[in-house]
Design a protein around this motif. Structure first.
Motif, PDB file in Angstrom:
ATOM      1  N   UNK A   1     -42.438  -2.623   9.058  1.00  0.00           N
ATOM      2  CA  UNK A   1     -43.061  -1.486   9.740  1.00  0.00           C
ATOM      3  C   UNK A   1     -42.012  -0.566  10.370  1.00  0.00           C
ATOM      4  N   UNK A   2     -40.960  -1.139  10.921  1.00  0.00           N
ATOM      5  CA  UNK A   2     -39.894  -0.321  11.499  1.00  0.00           C
ATOM      6  C   UNK A   2     -39.196   0.510  10.424  1.00  0.00           C
ATOM      7  N   UNK A   3     -38.890  -0.121   9.296  1.00  0.00           N
ATOM      8  CA  UNK A   3     -38.235   0.612   8.210  1.00  0.00           C
ATOM      9  C   UNK A   3     -39.166   1.665   7.624  1.00  0.00           C
ATOM     10  N   UNK A   4     -40.439   1.334   7.540  1.00  0.00           N
ATOM     11  CA  UNK A   4     -41.425   2.287   7.017  1.00  0.00           C
ATOM     12  C   UNK A   4     -41.482   3.523   7.930  1.00  0.00           C
ATOM     13  N   UNK A   5     -41.470   3.293   9.225  1.00  0.00           N
ATOM     14  CA  UNK A   5     -41.468   4.389  10.194  1.00  0.00           C
ATOM     15  C   UNK A   5     -40.209   5.246  10.012  1.00  0.00           C
ATOM     16  N   UNK A   6     -39.053   4.607   9.840  1.00  0.00           N
ATOM     17  CA  UNK A   6     -37.799   5.319   9.622  1.00  0.00           C
ATOM     18  C   UNK A   6     -37.867   6.176   8.358  1.00  0.00           C
ATOM     19  N   UNK A   7     -38.372   5.600   7.276  1.00  0.00           N
ATOM     20  CA  UNK A   7     -38.479   6.341   6.017  1.00  0.00           C
ATOM     21  C   UNK A   7     -39.492   7.483   6.121  1.00  0.00           C
ATOM     22  N   UNK A   8     -40.567   7.259   6.856  1.00  0.00           N
ATOM     23  CA  UNK A   8     -41.540   8.346   7.075  1.00  0.00           C
ATOM     24  C   UNK A   8     -40.883   9.513   7.788  1.00  0.00           C
ATOM     25  N   UNK A   9     -40.060   9.208   8.793  1.00  0.00           N
ATOM     26  CA  UNK A   9     -39.340  10.266   9.515  1.00  0.00           C
ATOM     27  C   UNK A   9     -38.357  10.994   8.597  1.00  0.00           C
ATOM     28  N   UNK A  10     -37.660  10.250   7.753  1.00  0.00           N
ATOM     29  CA  UNK A  10     -36.745  10.883   6.795  1.00  0.00           C
ATOM     30  C   UNK A  10     -37.499  11.815   5.860  1.00  0.00           C
ATOM     31  N   UNK A  11     -38.600  11.309   5.380  1.00  0.00           N
ATOM     32  CA  UNK A  11     -39.408  12.113   4.455  1.00  0.00           C
ATOM     33  C   UNK A  11     -39.882  13.392   5.142  1.00  0.00           C
ATOM     34  N   UNK A  12     -40.284  13.297   6.384  1.00  0.00           N
ATOM     35  CA  UNK A  12     -40.728  14.469   7.137  1.00  0.00           C
ATOM     36  C   UNK A  12     -39.581  15.452   7.341  1.00  0.00           C
ATOM     37  N   UNK A  13     -38.399  14.927   7.700  1.00  0.00           N
ATOM     38  CA  UNK A  13     -37.244  15.790   7.946  1.00  0.00           C
ATOM     39  C   UNK A  13     -36.803  16.543   6.694  1.00  0.00           C
ATOM     40  N   UNK A  14     -36.917  15.892   5.550  1.00  0.00           N
ATOM     41  CA  UNK A  14     -36.440  16.506   4.312  1.00  0.00           C
ATOM     42  C   UNK A  14     -37.573  17.012   3.431  1.00  0.00           C
ATOM     43  N   UNK A  15     -38.739  17.174   4.032  1.00  0.00           N
ATOM     44  CA  UNK A  15     -39.910  17.602   3.266  1.00  0.00           C
ATOM     45  C   UNK A  15     -39.688  18.958   2.590  1.00  0.00           C
ATOM     46  N   UNK A  16     -39.026  19.850   3.264  1.00  0.00           N
ATOM     47  CA  UNK A  16     -38.805  21.181   2.703  1.00  0.00           C
ATOM     48  C   UNK A  16     -37.574  21.241   1.816  1.00  0.00           C
ATOM     49  N   UNK A  17     -36.858  20.181   1.785  1.00  0.00           N
ATOM     50  CA  UNK A  17     -35.643  20.105   0.981  1.00  0.00           C
ATOM     51  C   UNK A  17     -36.021  19.862  -0.483  1.00  0.00           C
ATOM     52  N   UNK A  18     -35.134  20.214  -1.371  1.00  0.00           N
ATOM     53  CA  UNK A  18     -35.376  19.997  -2.806  1.00  0.00           C
ATOM     54  C   UNK A  18     -35.431  18.506  -3.150  1.00  0.00           C
ATOM     55  N   UNK A  19     -34.843  17.694  -2.312  1.00  0.00           N
ATOM     56  CA  UNK A  19     -34.803  16.258  -2.599  1.00  0.00           C
ATOM     57  C   UNK A  19     -35.944  15.489  -1.937  1.00  0.00           C
ATOM     58  N   UNK A  20     -36.977  16.184  -1.564  1.00  0.00           N
ATOM     59  CA  UNK A  20     -38.097  15.507  -0.902  1.00  0.00           C
ATOM     60  C   UNK A  20     -38.729  14.453  -1.813  1.00  0.00           C
ATOM     61  N   UNK A  21     -38.743  14.717  -3.106  1.00  0.00           N
ATOM     62  CA  UNK A  21     -39.308  13.725  -4.035  1.00  0.00           C
ATOM     63  C   UNK A  21     -38.455  12.473  -4.079  1.00  0.00           C
ATOM     64  N   UNK A  22     -37.154  12.630  -3.875  1.00  0.00           N
ATOM     65  CA  UNK A  22     -36.260  11.471  -3.834  1.00  0.00           C
ATOM     66  C   UNK A  22     -36.660  10.542  -2.680  1.00  0.00           C
ATOM     67  N   UNK A  23     -36.894  11.121  -1.524  1.00  0.00           N
ATOM     68  CA  UNK A  23     -37.270  10.300  -0.365  1.00  0.00           C
ATOM     69  C   UNK A  23     -38.647   9.673  -0.551  1.00  0.00           C
ATOM     70  N   UNK A  24     -39.522  10.398  -1.168  1.00  0.00           N
ATOM     71  CA  UNK A  24     -40.858   9.846  -1.428  1.00  0.00           C
ATOM     72  C   UNK A  24     -40.767   8.687  -2.417  1.00  0.00           C
ATOM     73  N   UNK A  25     -39.977   8.855  -3.460  1.00  0.00           N
ATOM     74  CA  UNK A  25     -39.834   7.772  -4.432  1.00  0.00           C
ATOM     75  C   UNK A  25     -39.127   6.565  -3.801  1.00  0.00           C
ATOM     76  N   UNK A  26     -38.168   6.835  -2.915  1.00  0.00           N
ATOM     77  CA  UNK A  26     -37.484   5.760  -2.202  1.00  0.00           C
ATOM     78  C   UNK A  26     -38.480   4.990  -1.328  1.00  0.00           C
ATOM     79  N   UNK A  27     -39.347   5.708  -0.645  1.00  0.00           N
ATOM     80  CA  UNK A  27     -40.341   5.059   0.202  1.00  0.00           C
ATOM     81  C   UNK A  27     -41.327   4.253  -0.641  1.00  0.00           C
TER      82      UNK A  27
END
Length: 117
Positions: free
Chosen positions: A40-66
């Motif tokens: 749950x802690x790591x999931x929360x961290x990854x959710x925050x990363x995904x939110x931070x980079x949502x507008x970035x071109x690599x947002x799909x990378x973070x989503x696939x990582x999650x």
């Protein structure tokens, strides 16, 4: 009388096995709880990363990582649950064997009592 001694020896061995299984069950449960907390802690961290980079071109990378992380975590939890179930089944078999031994011991004691009269 020898048969009773054999049953008592077998019973003691089964109690030792049962105690070992109980310790393993508790250990698996603690590991599972700890892993769930870290998950749950790591999931929360990854959710925050995904939110931070949502507008970035690599947002799909973070989503696939999650997604990959979630899938792997579920696999690990499933293995822990399987281990937990197997230990529970082993313990049940031991308890059943102990009940059988107790039945045999009672039966022997009744036979001894009837033979004395």
């Amino acid at each position: 009388m020898k048969q009773l001694e054999v049953l008592q020896k077998e019973e003691k061995e089964l109690y030792v096995i049962e105690e070992t299984i109980e310790k393993e069950e508790k250990q698996v449960k603690r590991i599972k709880e700890s892993y769930e907390q870290h998950f749950h802690e790591a999931r929360y961290f990854l959710d925050n990363l995904c939110y931070l980079f949502h507008k970035n071109e690599q947002s799909t990378f973070y989503q696939s990582l999650m997604d990959e992380y979630s899938q792997e975590s579920r696999r690990i939890l499933e293995h822990l649950e399987i281990d937990e179930t197997e230990l529970h089944d082993q313990k049940k078999r031991i308890v059943d064997l102990l009940e059988d031994i107790n039945y045999e011991k009672r039966k022997l004691l009744v036979e001894e009592d009837t033979n004395e009269y």
